[in-house]
Design a protein around this motif. Sequence first.
Motif, PDB file in Angstrom:
ATOM      1  N   VAL A  28       1.018  -1.256   0.061  1.00 17.63           N
ATOM      2  CA  VAL A  28       0.059  -0.071   0.091  1.00 17.63           C
ATOM      3  C   VAL A  28       0.963   1.229  -0.067  1.00 17.63           C
ATOM      4  CG1 VAL A  28      -1.816   1.268   1.000  1.00 17.63           C
ATOM      5  CG2 VAL A  28      -1.788  -1.024   1.250  1.00 17.63           C
ATOM      6  N   ASP A  29       0.576   2.119  -0.960  1.00 11.79           N
ATOM      7  CA  ASP A  29       1.491   3.213  -1.076  1.00 11.79           C
ATOM      8  C   ASP A  29       0.661   4.462  -0.479  1.00 11.79           C
ATOM      9  OD1 ASP A  29       3.451   2.017  -2.460  1.00 11.79           O
ATOM     10  OD2 ASP A  29       2.920   2.263  -4.350  1.00 11.79           O
ATOM     11  N   ARG A  30       1.168   5.256   0.044  1.00 11.19           N
ATOM     12  CA  ARG A  30       0.487   6.705   0.386  1.00 11.19           C
ATOM     13  C   ARG A  30       1.549   7.575   0.283  1.00 11.19           C
ATOM     14  NH1 ARG A  30      -0.683   3.151   4.783  1.00 11.19           N
ATOM     15  NH2 ARG A  30      -3.068   2.555   4.961  1.00 11.19           N
ATOM     16  N   LYS A  31       1.123   8.823  -0.422  1.00 11.97           N
ATOM     17  CA  LYS A  31       1.956   9.993  -0.736  1.00 11.97           C
ATOM     18  C   LYS A  31       1.718  11.098  -0.141  1.00 11.97           C
ATOM     19  CE  LYS A  31       2.918   7.846  -5.272  1.00 11.97           C
ATOM     20  NZ  LYS A  31       2.829   7.875  -6.891  1.00 11.97           N
ATOM     21  N   TYR A  32       2.640  11.997   0.395  1.00 14.49           N
ATOM     22  CA  TYR A  32       2.446  13.364   0.761  1.00 14.49           C
ATOM     23  C   TYR A  32       3.204  14.327   0.251  1.00 14.49           C
ATOM     24  CZ  TYR A  32       0.800  10.098   4.481  1.00 14.49           C
ATOM     25  OH  TYR A  32       0.143   8.927   5.114  1.00 14.49           O
ATOM     26  N   LEU A  33       2.839  15.575   0.062  1.00 16.75           N
ATOM     27  CA  LEU A  33       3.405  16.706  -0.627  1.00 16.75           C
ATOM     28  C   LEU A  33       3.960  17.644   0.674  1.00 16.75           C
ATOM     29  CD1 LEU A  33       1.441  17.316  -3.968  1.00 16.75           C
ATOM     30  CD2 LEU A  33       4.121  16.892  -3.832  1.00 16.75           C
ATOM     31  N   LEU A  34       4.922  17.707   0.782  1.00 17.56           N
ATOM     32  CA  LEU A  34       5.309  18.561   2.025  1.00 17.56           C
ATOM     33  C   LEU A  34       6.332  19.552   1.502  1.00 17.56           C
ATOM     34  CD1 LEU A  34       6.415  15.932   4.886  1.00 17.56           C
ATOM     35  CD2 LEU A  34       4.072  16.934   4.249  1.00 17.56           C
ATOM     36  N   THR A  35       6.443  20.888   1.928  1.00 13.53           N
ATOM     37  CA  THR A  35       7.625  21.902   1.709  1.00 13.53           C
ATOM     38  C   THR A  35       8.839  21.144   2.336  1.00 13.53           C
ATOM     39  OG1 THR A  35       7.425  23.030   3.992  1.00 13.53           O
ATOM     40  CG2 THR A  35       5.914  23.826   2.363  1.00 13.53           C
ATOM     41  N   PRO A  36      10.004  21.601   1.903  1.00 14.89           N
ATOM     42  CA  PRO A  36      11.158  21.156   2.509  1.00 14.89           C
ATOM     43  C   PRO A  36      11.180  21.390   3.888  1.00 14.89           C
ATOM     44  CG  PRO A  36      11.648  22.535   0.523  1.00 14.89           C
ATOM     45  CD  PRO A  36      10.139  22.604   0.705  1.00 14.89           C
ATOM     46  N   GLY A  37      10.702  22.558   4.448  1.00 12.06           N
ATOM     47  CA  GLY A  37      10.853  22.829   5.864  1.00 12.06           C
ATOM     48  C   GLY A  37      10.120  21.576   6.465  1.00 12.06           C
ATOM     49  N   GLN A  38       8.903  21.607   6.160  1.00  7.52           N
ATOM     50  CA  GLN A  38       7.893  20.318   6.700  1.00  7.52           C
ATOM     51  C   GLN A  38       8.618  19.022   6.739  1.00  7.52           C
ATOM     52  OE1 GLN A  38       4.574  21.172   4.292  1.00  7.52           O
ATOM     53  NE2 GLN A  38       3.349  21.857   5.729  1.00  7.52           N
ATOM     54  N   ALA A  39       9.360  18.703   5.572  1.00  7.56           N
ATOM     55  CA  ALA A  39       9.966  17.531   5.434  1.00  7.56           C
ATOM     56  C   ALA A  39      11.014  17.203   6.505  1.00  7.56           C
ATOM     57  CB  ALA A  39      10.400  17.195   4.084  1.00  7.56           C
ATOM     58  N   GLY A  40      11.852  18.389   6.867  1.00  8.48           N
ATOM     59  CA  GLY A  40      12.946  18.294   7.763  1.00  8.48           C
ATOM     60  C   GLY A  40      12.404  18.032   8.860  1.00  8.48           C
ATOM     61  N   GLN A  41      11.398  18.697   9.480  1.00  8.91           N
ATOM     62  CA  GLN A  41      10.801  18.618  10.800  1.00  8.91           C
ATOM     63  C   GLN A  41      10.022  17.196  10.976  1.00  8.91           C
ATOM     64  OE1 GLN A  41       7.760  21.583  11.029  1.00  8.91           O
ATOM     65  NE2 GLN A  41       9.248  23.331  11.267  1.00  8.91           N
ATOM     66  N   PHE A  42       9.418  16.613   9.935  1.00 13.71           N
ATOM     67  CA  PHE A  42       9.047  15.392  10.061  1.00 13.71           C
ATOM     68  C   PHE A  42      10.127  14.411  10.274  1.00 13.71           C
ATOM     69  CE2 PHE A  42       8.649  11.584   7.162  1.00 13.71           C
ATOM     70  CZ  PHE A  42       7.735  11.061   7.778  1.00 13.71           C
ATOM     71  N   LEU A  43      11.138  14.295   9.503  1.00  8.15           N
ATOM     72  CA  LEU A  43      12.155  13.427   9.455  1.00  8.15           C
ATOM     73  C   LEU A  43      12.692  13.472  10.903  1.00  8.15           C
ATOM     74  CD1 LEU A  43      13.558  11.108   7.810  1.00  8.15           C
ATOM     75  CD2 LEU A  43      15.156  12.863   6.887  1.00  8.15           C
ATOM     76  N   ASP A  44      13.171  14.652  11.316  1.00  2.82           N
ATOM     77  CA  ASP A  44      13.629  14.808  12.661  1.00  2.82           C
ATOM     78  C   ASP A  44      12.951  14.145  13.692  1.00  2.82           C
ATOM     79  OD1 ASP A  44      15.436  15.915  14.518  1.00  2.82           O
ATOM     80  OD2 ASP A  44      14.261  17.510  15.095  1.00  2.82           O
ATOM     81  N   ARG A  45      11.560  14.307  13.616  1.00  2.22           N
ATOM     82  CA  ARG A  45      10.668  13.473  14.662  1.00  2.22           C
ATOM     83  C   ARG A  45      10.860  12.132  14.334  1.00  2.22           C
ATOM     84  NH1 ARG A  45       9.129  12.973  19.499  1.00  2.22           N
ATOM     85  NH2 ARG A  45       7.012  12.405  19.760  1.00  2.22           N
ATOM     86  N   LEU A  46      10.681  11.652  13.097  1.00  3.36           N
ATOM     87  CA  LEU A  46      10.643  10.173  13.004  1.00  3.36           C
ATOM     88  C   LEU A  46      11.876   9.535  13.416  1.00  3.36           C
ATOM     89  CD1 LEU A  46       9.403   8.030  11.336  1.00  3.36           C
ATOM     90  CD2 LEU A  46      10.507   8.289   9.208  1.00  3.36           C
ATOM     91  N   ALA A  47      13.166  10.314  13.162  1.00  5.84           N
ATOM     92  CA  ALA A  47      14.397   9.686  13.935  1.00  5.84           C
ATOM     93  C   ALA A  47      14.135   9.675  15.333  1.00  5.84           C
ATOM     94  CB  ALA A  47      15.489  10.634  13.284  1.00  5.84           C
ATOM     95  N   GLU A  48      13.534  10.291  15.955  1.00  5.60           N
ATOM     96  CA  GLU A  48      13.427  10.281  17.499  1.00  5.60           C
ATOM     97  C   GLU A  48      12.510   9.103  17.785  1.00  5.60           C
ATOM     98  OE1 GLU A  48      11.834  13.841  18.607  1.00  5.60           O
ATOM     99  OE2 GLU A  48      13.740  15.268  18.486  1.00  5.60           O
ATOM    100  N   THR A  49      11.612   8.890  17.026  1.00  6.23           N
ATOM    101  CA  THR A  49      10.579   7.706  17.432  1.00  6.23           C
ATOM    102  C   THR A  49      10.647   6.393  16.979  1.00  6.23           C
ATOM    103  OG1 THR A  49       9.069   8.817  16.009  1.00  6.23           O
ATOM    104  CG2 THR A  49       9.001   9.641  18.112  1.00  6.23           C
ATOM    105  N   ALA A  50      11.004   6.424  15.416  1.00  5.25           N
ATOM    106  CA  ALA A  50      11.065   5.048  14.925  1.00  5.25           C
ATOM    107  C   ALA A  50      12.295   4.467  14.251  1.00  5.25           C
ATOM    108  CB  ALA A  50      10.203   5.318  13.295  1.00  5.25           C
ATOM    109  N   ALA A  51      13.539   4.815  14.798  1.00  4.00           N
ATOM    110  CA  ALA A  51      14.983   4.584  14.387  1.00  4.00           C
ATOM    111  C   ALA A  51      15.033   4.067  13.181  1.00  4.00           C
ATOM    112  CB  ALA A  51      15.026   3.245  15.439  1.00  4.00           C
TER     113      ALA A  51
END
Length: 253
Positions: A28-51
Motif C-alpha cells: 500500500v502506497d501513501r504519498k504526501y506533498l511537504l515543503t522542504p521545511g515540513q519534510a525536515g521537521q517530519f524526518l527529525d521527529r521520525l528519527a526520534e521515534t521510529a529508529a
Amino acid sequence: MTVATVVDLLPTVELAELVERASLQTRVDRKYLLTPGQAGQFLDRLAETAAPRVLCIDRRRDSGYDSLYLDTPDLAGYHLAARGRRRRFKVRRRTYLETGETWLELKTRGPRGATVKQRSLEGSRAFLDDALAAAGLPDLRGVPLVPVLMTSYRRTSLLLPGHGTDTDSRLTMDAGLRWSTPDGRQLELPDRVVVETKSGAQSSAADRLLWRAGCRPARISKFGTGLAALHPTLPANRWHPVLTRHLTPRELS
C-alpha cells in the motif's frame, strides 16, 4: 532542521538488507506533498521515534532516478488511471543513476487497492505482455508502447524497522522533481518533497506521525499528474487538487 542534516545523522542500511526486509513489491502506497521545511521537521521527529536507517550506496545517502514512461499512442494507461479504474497499468524504464542499472517496470493494482510492481532487467516486450495478461488487463500484443513522459529526481530511501504490531516498511523522499515530454515541454516542482510510505496492509509509523501533524495523503502520480500538467486538455479531475494547490505557473520552465 533540514532533511540533509537529519539524514547525515542516521545509521545506514545497505541495499541488500533493505530489499530483503522491505522490498514490498505488493504494498500500500501513501504519498504526501511537504515543503522542504515540513519534510525536515517530519524526518527529525521520525528519527526520534521510529529508529529509521537510510540507504547508503557508495557513501551517498541519496540516489538519482530517471524514468521514461511508456504508453499506447492513445494513452490507454493514462486514461485508465485518470478515470480511477481498478484494472490499470503503468509502464516505465527506470534508470538508477548511481548503479547504472535500467529496469523495465510494470505497475498494476492488486486486491484492496494494493500496488503490485513487477520488473525485468532484460526489459523484453514479452515480459510486459505476459504480466499484463496475468493481471487481467487488456491484451496489448501488437500495440506499440511509445515514450510519453520523462521524470528525474533525487531520492532518499529509509528502512523503518517494525515495532510491536508493525512490520518492516519503507519510506522514500523525492526532491527536485522534474517532468519533461518528448516534444520538449518541462515542469519543475522545486518547493515540494514527495514523501511516500510503502507498507503492508497496516499504516506505518511514518503515516501515523504525519497524520498527527495534520498531513493527509495527496493524490499525486508522477506519471498521471505530470502528463496532466503538461497536457492541459487531458482529463485530470483525479489530480485537480494537486494541480491547483501545488503546481503554479512560476514552476514552468
